[in-house]
Write an enzyme that holds these catalytic residues in place. Sequence first.
Site, mmCIF file in Angstrom:
data_model
loop_
_atom_site.group_PDB
_atom_site.id
_atom_site.type_symbol
_atom_site.label_atom_id
_atom_site.label_comp_id
_atom_site.label_asym_id
_atom_site.label_seq_id
_atom_site.Cartn_x
_atom_site.Cartn_y
_atom_site.Cartn_z
ATOM 1 N N THR A 278 -0.060 -10.627 -39.001
ATOM 2 C CA THR A 278 0.122 -10.257 -37.602
ATOM 3 C C THR A 278 1.176 -9.162 -37.524
ATOM 4 O OG1 THR A 278 -0.505 -12.419 -36.717
ATOM 5 C CG2 THR A 278 0.870 -11.025 -35.312
ATOM 6 N N PHE A 280 3.864 -7.377 -35.349
ATOM 7 C CA PHE A 280 4.727 -7.559 -34.186
ATOM 8 C C PHE A 280 5.410 -6.236 -33.877
ATOM 9 C CE2 PHE A 280 4.191 -11.789 -35.773
ATOM 10 C CZ PHE A 280 4.265 -12.630 -34.665
#
Length: 383
Positions: A278, A280
């Site tokens: 992921t 960020f």
Amino acid sequence: MTTELDALRERLDAIDRQLVRLLEERLEVSRQVGLYKQRQGLPVLDRSREQQVLASRAAQLQNPDYAPQLCSCFEEIMHQSRVLQQQVCHRHAVAVEASSPRQPQALAVAYSGVPGSYAEEAALGFFGREADLRQAPSFEGACRMLQQGEVQRAVLPIENSSTGAISAVYDLLIRYGLYLVGEQYVRVQHCLLAKPGTRLEEIREVYSHEQGLGQSKEFLARHPEWRTEALYNTAAAAKLVSESPGREKAAIASRRAGELYGLEVLAERTNFKENNYTRFVVASVQPEWPGDSDKVSLAFTLPHTSGSLYEVLGLFARRRLNLMKIESRPVPQRNWEYFFFLDFATDRVDESLQQALDEVAGLTRSMRLLGCYRAADTEEESQ
């Protein structure tokens, strides 16, 4: 001895000298047009006017066979005129000035979720273990804390390598007028967590963030008897399971979340893609553009005309700028209009970057520089 070719080249040189004088005069008039548009608040791009110019110039040819070449020349001339007008009208909106980032340890940082979440891991990875982290109840809650001055940074997930963009965060960046000042990648390794001693056949309900459920869809498909429910955070799901009576509930979250909330791992790596990351982003209410930045993020809207997106993308090809991401989101209150979010790599923050941004702005209805920052590496890239 002068050859026929030399004579033809001399004629071309003479014509070019005339063209240079005329083009210089045209650019000066274009600059004055840009000043007028700035005073009147008019957009730089007027597609209907450009189409009229092309048709008119083609009609002036004595030999219509030259129309494709003539139109190509005037398209480039008008493009350069737009760039010049953009510099006059909107340069203040995209100006890039190298600046030094504030010291991370002096900042309060918001993240969505509770301890043990991947967002907390991203914040710790970017700001260090001594960071002043503040919990937010949602992505929007983190943005609100940032806007109200309770924190100076917010760490938000924006895309996952398995399930793609996190659309809500793109929308929040526009709604709250935020800037990007950094990024961090976190490797996501989901586990199925339950109270100690729980057997797999006892599970009836599984909780996680919607991304955690989506990234574990193949694992969950093997258990159609389970009911799934999305919460605002994976670690919050682990916390809920730890505080619930009975053993029928389980959570999909990180191993660290399981350790923090006293849960046991029933299944490892529930995500269907092993190398699952992921990305960020670190958001701020003020822009910062460090001199060592190598990644740029933009948001822009386009006129409703044929080829408008093609023209913007073609600009990056001409300048040999590497596009890293493009995403679109609906413009609120405007049906069938979209914000385009675009990331690209850059060698340095300098005048050439400014010129590229000016060109993009000249082709778009509106453009906003979201950030210029240092790109983060995934574990795969660093190996």
